[in-house]
Design a protein around this motif. Sequence first.
Motif, PDB file in Angstrom:
ATOM      1  N   ALA A  65     -34.301  39.153 -56.938  1.00 60.67           N
ATOM      2  CA  ALA A  65     -33.824  38.056 -56.074  1.00 60.67           C
ATOM      3  C   ALA A  65     -34.703  36.820 -56.256  1.00 60.67           C
ATOM      4  CB  ALA A  65     -33.830  38.507 -54.624  1.00 60.67           C
ATOM      5  N   ALA A  66     -36.007  37.059 -56.438  1.00 57.26           N
ATOM      6  CA  ALA A  66     -36.933  35.932 -56.612  1.00 57.26           C
ATOM      7  C   ALA A  66     -36.591  35.161 -57.896  1.00 57.26           C
ATOM      8  CB  ALA A  66     -38.370  36.448 -56.670  1.00 57.26           C
ATOM      9  N   ARG A  67     -36.272  35.897 -58.961  1.00 62.26           N
ATOM     10  CA  ARG A  67     -35.918  35.244 -60.232  1.00 62.26           C
ATOM     11  C   ARG A  67     -34.639  34.417 -60.080  1.00 62.26           C
ATOM     12  NH1 ARG A  67     -35.601  39.661 -63.828  1.00 62.26           N
ATOM     13  NH2 ARG A  67     -37.567  40.512 -63.159  1.00 62.26           N
ATOM     14  N   GLN A  68     -33.676  35.005 -59.359  1.00 56.10           N
ATOM     15  CA  GLN A  68     -32.409  34.283 -59.135  1.00 56.10           C
ATOM     16  C   GLN A  68     -32.657  32.988 -58.355  1.00 56.10           C
ATOM     17  OE1 GLN A  68     -30.096  37.131 -57.015  1.00 56.10           O
ATOM     18  NE2 GLN A  68     -29.339  38.157 -58.832  1.00 56.10           N
ATOM     19  N   LEU A  69     -33.483  33.103 -57.332  1.00 56.27           N
ATOM     20  CA  LEU A  69     -33.754  31.919 -56.505  1.00 56.27           C
ATOM     21  C   LEU A  69     -34.485  30.858 -57.330  1.00 56.27           C
ATOM     22  CD1 LEU A  69     -33.684  30.487 -53.754  1.00 56.27           C
ATOM     23  CD2 LEU A  69     -35.849  31.604 -53.191  1.00 56.27           C
ATOM     24  N   GLN A  70     -35.447  31.317 -58.104  1.00 54.72           N
ATOM     25  CA  GLN A  70     -36.206  30.399 -58.960  1.00 54.72           C
ATOM     26  C   GLN A  70     -35.265  29.598 -59.873  1.00 54.72           C
ATOM     27  OE1 GLN A  70     -39.853  30.463 -58.809  1.00 54.72           O
ATOM     28  NE2 GLN A  70     -39.206  28.464 -59.554  1.00 54.72           N
ATOM     29  N   GLN A  71     -34.318  30.303 -60.468  1.00 58.42           N
ATOM     30  CA  GLN A  71     -33.352  29.632 -61.365  1.00 58.42           C
ATOM     31  C   GLN A  71     -32.519  28.607 -60.606  1.00 58.42           C
ATOM     32  OE1 GLN A  71     -31.143  32.855 -63.014  1.00 58.42           O
ATOM     33  NE2 GLN A  71     -32.713  33.354 -64.526  1.00 58.42           N
ATOM     34  N   GLN A  72     -32.081  28.998 -59.428  1.00 59.78           N
ATOM     35  CA  GLN A  72     -31.252  28.072 -58.641  1.00 59.78           C
ATOM     36  C   GLN A  72     -32.050  26.841 -58.221  1.00 59.78           C
ATOM     37  OE1 GLN A  72     -28.481  29.267 -55.850  1.00 59.78           O
ATOM     38  NE2 GLN A  72     -28.178  31.308 -56.643  1.00 59.78           N
ATOM     39  N   LEU A  73     -33.309  27.056 -57.871  1.00 59.79           N
ATOM     40  CA  LEU A  73     -34.135  25.911 -57.450  1.00 59.79           C
ATOM     41  C   LEU A  73     -34.366  24.962 -58.621  1.00 59.79           C
ATOM     42  CD1 LEU A  73     -36.741  27.546 -55.019  1.00 59.79           C
ATOM     43  CD2 LEU A  73     -34.674  26.286 -54.461  1.00 59.79           C
ATOM     44  N   GLN A  74     -34.547  25.549 -59.814  1.00 56.27           N
ATOM     45  CA  GLN A  74     -34.717  24.700 -61.011  1.00 56.27           C
ATOM     46  C   GLN A  74     -33.469  23.856 -61.222  1.00 56.27           C
ATOM     47  OE1 GLN A  74     -35.783  27.325 -64.174  1.00 56.27           O
ATOM     48  NE2 GLN A  74     -37.931  27.280 -63.586  1.00 56.27           N
ATOM     49  N   HIS A  75     -32.324  24.529 -61.090  1.00 58.82           N
ATOM     50  CA  HIS A  75     -31.036  23.844 -61.264  1.00 58.82           C
ATOM     51  C   HIS A  75     -30.886  22.706 -60.254  1.00 58.82           C
ATOM     52  CE1 HIS A  75     -26.867  23.429 -62.341  1.00 58.82           C
ATOM     53  NE2 HIS A  75     -26.526  23.537 -61.062  1.00 58.82           N
ATOM     54  N   LEU A  76     -31.372  22.940 -59.023  1.00 57.29           N
ATOM     55  CA  LEU A  76     -31.261  21.917 -57.970  1.00 57.29           C
ATOM     56  C   LEU A  76     -32.420  20.907 -58.035  1.00 57.29           C
ATOM     57  CD1 LEU A  76     -30.302  24.291 -54.982  1.00 57.29           C
ATOM     58  CD2 LEU A  76     -28.787  22.657 -56.113  1.00 57.29           C
ATOM     59  N   GLN A  77     -33.291  21.093 -59.004  1.00 57.92           N
ATOM     60  CA  GLN A  77     -34.475  20.238 -59.190  1.00 57.92           C
ATOM     61  C   GLN A  77     -35.409  20.245 -57.984  1.00 57.92           C
ATOM     62  OE1 GLN A  77     -32.717  16.516 -60.451  1.00 57.92           O
ATOM     63  NE2 GLN A  77     -32.668  17.222 -62.564  1.00 57.92           N
ATOM     64  N   VAL A  78     -35.535  21.430 -57.368  1.00 55.41           N
ATOM     65  CA  VAL A  78     -36.492  21.583 -56.263  1.00 55.41           C
ATOM     66  C   VAL A  78     -37.784  22.129 -56.876  1.00 55.41           C
ATOM     67  CG1 VAL A  78     -36.995  22.800 -54.100  1.00 55.41           C
ATOM     68  CG2 VAL A  78     -34.656  22.050 -54.597  1.00 55.41           C
ATOM     69  N   THR A  79     -38.796  21.297 -56.966  1.00 54.46           N
ATOM     70  CA  THR A  79     -40.034  21.734 -57.622  1.00 54.46           C
ATOM     71  C   THR A  79     -41.129  22.071 -56.605  1.00 54.46           C
ATOM     72  OG1 THR A  79     -40.624  19.421 -57.799  1.00 54.46           O
ATOM     73  CG2 THR A  79     -39.654  20.446 -59.764  1.00 54.46           C
ATOM     74  N   ARG A  80     -40.965  21.617 -55.392  1.00 56.76           N
ATOM     75  CA  ARG A  80     -42.029  21.798 -54.396  1.00 56.76           C
ATOM     76  C   ARG A  80     -42.162  23.252 -53.934  1.00 56.76           C
ATOM     77  NH1 ARG A  80     -44.930  19.889 -49.891  1.00 56.76           N
ATOM     78  NH2 ARG A  80     -44.404  21.098 -48.041  1.00 56.76           N
ATOM     79  N   THR A  81     -41.035  23.999 -53.938  1.00 52.00           N
ATOM     80  CA  THR A  81     -41.024  25.321 -53.286  1.00 52.00           C
ATOM     81  C   THR A  81     -41.462  26.433 -54.235  1.00 52.00           C
ATOM     82  OG1 THR A  81     -39.205  24.565 -51.918  1.00 52.00           O
ATOM     83  CG2 THR A  81     -39.557  26.937 -52.006  1.00 52.00           C
ATOM     84  N   GLN A  82     -42.467  27.187 -53.796  1.00 51.73           N
ATOM     85  CA  GLN A  82     -42.932  28.347 -54.560  1.00 51.73           C
ATOM     86  C   GLN A  82     -42.192  29.590 -54.059  1.00 51.73           C
ATOM     87  OE1 GLN A  82     -47.200  28.383 -54.604  1.00 51.73           O
ATOM     88  NE2 GLN A  82     -47.209  30.504 -55.339  1.00 51.73           N
ATOM     89  N   VAL A  83     -41.694  30.407 -54.978  1.00 56.20           N
ATOM     90  CA  VAL A  83     -40.897  31.579 -54.585  1.00 56.20           C
ATOM     91  C   VAL A  83     -41.767  32.839 -54.561  1.00 56.20           C
ATOM     92  CG1 VAL A  83     -38.910  33.020 -55.171  1.00 56.20           C
ATOM     93  CG2 VAL A  83     -38.805  30.550 -55.548  1.00 56.20           C
ATOM     94  N   LEU A  84     -41.708  33.566 -53.451  1.00 60.25           N
ATOM     95  CA  LEU A  84     -42.442  34.829 -53.295  1.00 60.25           C
ATOM     96  C   LEU A  84     -41.449  35.932 -52.944  1.00 60.25           C
ATOM     97  CD1 LEU A  84     -45.285  33.502 -50.931  1.00 60.25           C
ATOM     98  CD2 LEU A  84     -45.365  33.650 -53.427  1.00 60.25           C
ATOM     99  N   PHE A  85     -41.883  37.179 -53.009  1.00 62.88           N
ATOM    100  CA  PHE A  85     -40.973  38.259 -52.611  1.00 62.88           C
ATOM    101  C   PHE A  85     -41.727  39.417 -51.970  1.00 62.88           C
ATOM    102  CE2 PHE A  85     -42.160  39.177 -56.977  1.00 62.88           C
ATOM    103  CZ  PHE A  85     -42.438  40.541 -56.943  1.00 62.88           C
TER     104      PHE A  85
END
Length: 399
Positions: A65-85
């Motif tokens: 799920a973390a990898r999926q979220l990371q990809q979506q955030l990249q797509h949305l150009q959200v760079t501030r948020t760090q993804v944890l799980f």
Amino acid sequence: MGQYTTAITVLGATGSIGLNTLDVIRRHPEEFSVFALTAHRQIDKLAQLCQQFMPQYAVVADEIAARQLQQQLQHLQVTRTQVLFGQEALCEVSQASEVDGVMVAIVGAAALLPALSAAKAGKTIYLANKETLVMAGALFMQTIQQSGARLLPVDSEHNAIFQTLPENYNGQLNEAGVASLILTASGGPFLHTPVADFAAITPEQAIKHPNWHMGQKISVDSASMMNKGLELIEAHWLFNAPANQLEVIIHPQSIIHSMVRYIDGSVLAQLGEADMRIPIAYCMGLRHRMHSGAEPLDFTANPQLTFLPPDFERFPCLKLAYDVLHSDNNAASCILNAANEVAVAAFLNHQLRFTDLSVLVDFCLQKLSQQQAASIDELMQLDARVRTIAQEWINKQVN
Ligand code: NDP
């Protein structure tokens, strides 16, 4: 110098309470900032929330799920948020030094460890999740007292009581002149359904609450009135109220959210639309009133406020919770909670009938009636054991 904002972690941001919390935050950008948002399965929704609120951290269930979220955030150009799980990450974002307030809006026992982390770290805790207090009330309240954390009840009934008790209430009902706390209950969608039809109730019917829009688990709990039972136990811990000073009254309109009965004959009530942003804003404002987005109450649209006594035959889950409260055994309320969570999940999955909910909870309570559990480890072990026993019982019914 920048203005200080209250940094908030929203545990369970993608749920009904989480989204209402974010709606209140959105209305007060000068007061609040979002430190972390968490979700379990709804990755798309969490990605959108990250885009809107730009948290420092987002937490999901596992690595995939973390990898999926990371990809979506990249797509949305959200760079501030760090993804944890994972569970540890939930605890980390609840206790981090940058956090001021934690909204505990994960459903079920999964909220317990992060809520305890926030409590240990002395945070301001806005507690929506009721299972935490049902599962581990003594331990949680002890931790709050030791750390000096601040606990504010979001659940609408407890929030109503919190609003109508004296502001300096110190946990002594008698000193405050309180005779009893009165929890109101809507009675849910099956208040007038013939009991003979209960076995045929479907999950789709059970999750259609007449007054509130909520997550699936609490909706089923409302339909069985286990929700009111969980709330009795929650009220016991929050307000140090013994079972004989806790009343339940059915009030189908859900306009009065609960009441306090004083010894002089006065009853104080809190009224409002059925909108969770009201209690959320009251908690987040630390008792100062702020705009919540809720509509003003229109008395003429609700000319009748009616009341009925609860019927234990119709709602055996409520009776089981009352019995557990009277037994004053920490282990029993942990068993009640775990068995109910498994039962509700199986009912939603079409594996159990609506009438099986109370039968399964009762079975687990009887089977484990000699259990004791005091520490968090013992409670977690007991919770796991109940889930296994409950699942075995379900498997027998299904096969
Ligand atoms: P929802 O089902 O709408 O939302 C639950 C949230 O918890 C979602 O963000 C979900 O993530 C997350 N979640 C689910 N399972 C897990 C898990 N195992 N680990 C971590 N996160 C998880 O519930 P509600 O908002 O209705 O209720 C939340 C809590 O508040 C409950 O305890 C409920 O009893 C209480 N409450 C709710 C009220 C309401 O009006 N809804 C009123 C009073 C109390 P995802 O969406 O990704 O699955």
